[in-house]
Design an enzyme around this catalytic site. Structure first.
Site, PDB file in Angstrom:
ATOM      1  N   ARG A   1       0.824  -1.295   0.061  1.00  0.00           N
ATOM      2  CA  ARG A   1      -0.225   0.071   0.086  1.00  0.00           C
ATOM      3  C   ARG A   1       0.984   1.214  -0.078  1.00  0.00           C
ATOM      4  NH1 ARG A   1      -3.757  -1.042   4.137  1.00  0.00           N
ATOM      5  NH2 ARG A   1      -2.517   0.142   5.478  1.00  0.00           N
TER       6      ARG A   1
ATOM      7  N   TYR B   1     -13.209  24.477  -7.628  1.00  0.00           N
ATOM      8  CA  TYR B   1     -13.689  23.334  -8.520  1.00  0.00           C
ATOM      9  C   TYR B   1     -14.916  23.021  -7.413  1.00  0.00           C
ATOM     10  CZ  TYR B   1     -13.734  18.646  -9.968  1.00  0.00           C
ATOM     11  OH  TYR B   1     -14.271  17.327 -10.468  1.00  0.00           O
TER      12      TYR B   1
ATOM     13  N   ASP C   1      -5.092  24.283  -5.947  1.00  0.00           N
ATOM     14  CA  ASP C   1      -5.347  23.326  -6.977  1.00  0.00           C
ATOM     15  C   ASP C   1      -4.534  24.003  -8.396  1.00  0.00           C
ATOM     16  OD1 ASP C   1      -6.740  22.011  -9.112  1.00  0.00           O
ATOM     17  OD2 ASP C   1      -8.311  21.928  -8.137  1.00  0.00           O
TER      18      ASP C   1
HETATM   19  C1  LIG Z   1     -11.073  17.580 -12.660  1.00  0.00           C
HETATM   20  C2  LIG Z   1     -10.604  18.462 -11.639  1.00  0.00           C
HETATM   21  C3  LIG Z   1     -10.507  17.932 -10.138  1.00  0.00           C
HETATM   22  C4  LIG Z   1     -10.909  16.651 -10.080  1.00  0.00           C
HETATM   23  O1  LIG Z   1     -10.027  15.785 -10.448  1.00  0.00           O
HETATM   24  P1  LIG Z   1     -10.403  14.227 -10.612  1.00  0.00           P
HETATM   25  O2  LIG Z   1      -9.377  13.597 -10.953  1.00  0.00           O
HETATM   26  O3  LIG Z   1     -11.478  14.291 -11.736  1.00  0.00           O
HETATM   27  O4  LIG Z   1     -11.115  13.882  -9.536  1.00  0.00           O
HETATM   28  C5  LIG Z   1      -9.939  18.931  -9.309  1.00  0.00           C
HETATM   29  N1  LIG Z   1      -9.650  20.265  -9.938  1.00  0.00           N
HETATM   30  C6  LIG Z   1     -10.084  20.619 -11.050  1.00  0.00           C
HETATM   31  C7  LIG Z   1      -9.700  22.170 -11.222  1.00  0.00           C
HETATM   32  C8  LIG Z   1     -10.338  20.062 -11.961  1.00  0.00           C
HETATM   33  O5  LIG Z   1     -10.571  20.449 -13.037  1.00  0.00           O
END
Ligand SMILES: *Cc1c(COP(=O)(O)O)cnc(C)c1O
Length: 412
Positions: A49, A102, A175
């Site tokens: 893991r 998001y 992000d």
């Molecule tokens: C798509 C996205 C996510 C989430 O990613 P997943 O891999 O689909 O869970 C998070 N932040 C942004 C800005 C995104 O476009």
């Protein structure tokens, strides 16, 4: 030995591997240890893991990309976000988030985190550093950013926000999916955690879900500990695909960015389009911050249609032949998404004067994408005469714009 035993043990195969250009592909839950003193030795890898050779190769490449001491893998971008937040805040504390985050980030914070007694407040994506600082309370523990926001594309003054947060003893996470770890380097600008949905540009082919969180020092230790307690794990096959994506990431991203900028400029010339949301456009509100901090644009942009087309967005999307209708982005293919329902959840509303559509500009020939958009826009405004007009002006173009025209160095 019995055939059953021979076959079972024979499957271990030869442990001597030759060198190939591709990384090692290693699967395993059990790890064989050499003697019993090792079984509970926490400094050793004792269980799958924690990740094996393929995961280690991916983590070290991502840490390099993000300029971090370590990068942690999660089964999706969303779990990288929720995992980071879980690792950094506790009951009774509070998170400040930019209102452009998001949508599922907001749902987690307003849902699960609220149930566990963590507070949250949202500031406008274009809030000044002083306005953000004024929101800080005794229990504020984390500032969560997303720049540019993936629907409305406001760029924040990350170095100034990070410096202010540091001076107040508050952690910061961002992000960083838009930049794919390439176009913007959050840790170099003072941010503690850079999170990515690897699902987007890193994997790049719309067939893998994965996320990462990159950090250094005590923050990396918190992520490691929380991740081990929660049990996040990704398959080595998916890690292998992410490593494959990384090898072409810079080349793909440069092409996505150039193509998107060309489409953005073309959209600006269309009467049906009220506003184009793309930080690489000189007329965009936070273009100067983008120009200062980013080395290029990705393939994502927004367009606000004139309000009179509000009821015909579905018709416009149906008229597109090369843009698929669907969530996500960062793959090789072009996509379109109507966004208005997502804006409703925002604490500070949205200032879009008409319907907002998001486009992901894929790796198809740019002139084909523009022709597709021209056809669908013309069908909205005058019943379809615009496509031919476009062909006359643009056919014969290579599909790539010269770097000088891009107005910005796009690093490859
Ligand atoms: C798509 C996205 C996510 C989430 O990613 P997943 O891999 O689909 O869970 C998070 N932040 C942004 C800005 C995104 O476009």
């Amino acid at each position: 030995m019995d055939e059953v035993t021979r076959i079972i043990r024979g499957c271990e195969g030869d442990r001597q591997l030759v060198r190939t250009p591709a990384p090692l592909m290693q699967r395993g839950s059990t790890i064989f240890l050499d003697d019993s003193s090792q079984v509970y030795d926490k400094s050793l890898l004792t269980y799958g893991r924690s990740g094996l050779a393929t995961h280690a190769a991916l983590r070290s490449a991502l840490a390099d990309l993000e300029g971090a001491e370590d990068a942690f893998l999660f089964p999706s971008g969303l779990s990288a976000i929720t995992g980071t937040i879980q690792a950094l805040v506790s009951t009774g504390e509070e998170i400040l988030l930019c209102d452009s985050v998001y949508g599922p980030t907001r749902q987690f914070v307003d849902g699960t985190m609220a149930r566990f007694g963590v507070g949250a407040r949202y500031f406008r994506a274009d809030a000044s550093v002083a306005e953000i600082e004024a929101l800080i309370g005794a229990n504020t523990r984390l500032i969560f950013l997303e720049s540019p926001g993936s629907l409305t594309f406001e760029v924040q003054d990350i170095p100034a926000i990070a410096a202010m947060a540091k001076s107040r003893g508050i952690r910061t996470a961002i992000d960083n999916t838009y930049a794919a770890g390439v176009l913007f380097k959050p840790l170099a600008h003072g941010i503690d955690v850079s999170i990515q949905s690897l699902t987007k540009y890193v994997c790049g082919h719309s067939d893998v879900l994965m996320g990462s969180a990159a950090a250094s020092g005590d923050v990396a230790a918190l992520l490691a500990r929380s991740g081990a307690e929660v049990g996040w794990y990704v398959s080595p096959d998916d890690a292998y695909l992410a490593l494959r994506g990384l090898k072409t990431l810079h080349a793909r991203l440069a092409r996505h960015g150039l193509s998107a900028l060309r489409v953005a400029r073309w959209l600006e010339s269309r009467a049906e389009v009220r506003r184009v949301l793309c930080p690489a456009l000189p007329g965009f509100g936070t273009h100067d911050l983008w120009k200062r901090d980013f080395s290029g644009a990705c393939g994502l942009l927004g367009m606000v249609l004139a309000p009179e087309y509000g009821k015909r967005v579905g018709q416009f999307i149906k008229g597109l032949q090369l843009f698929g209708l669907g969530f996500s982005w960062g793959g090789f293919e072009s996509l379109v998404l109507p966004c208005d329902p997502q804006l409703v959840a925002r604490a500070h509303g949205s200032d879009c004067e008409g319907p907002l559509l998001r486009l992901h500009i894929g790796l198809e020939a740019t002139e084909d994408l523009i022709e597709d958009l021209a056809r669908a826009l013309s069908a909205l405004s005058d019943g379809g005469s615009g496509a031919g007009h476009f062909c006359d002006r643009h056919k014969g173009d290579s599909g790539l714009i010269p770097e000088a025209e891009a107005g910005r160095h796009l690093s490859i």
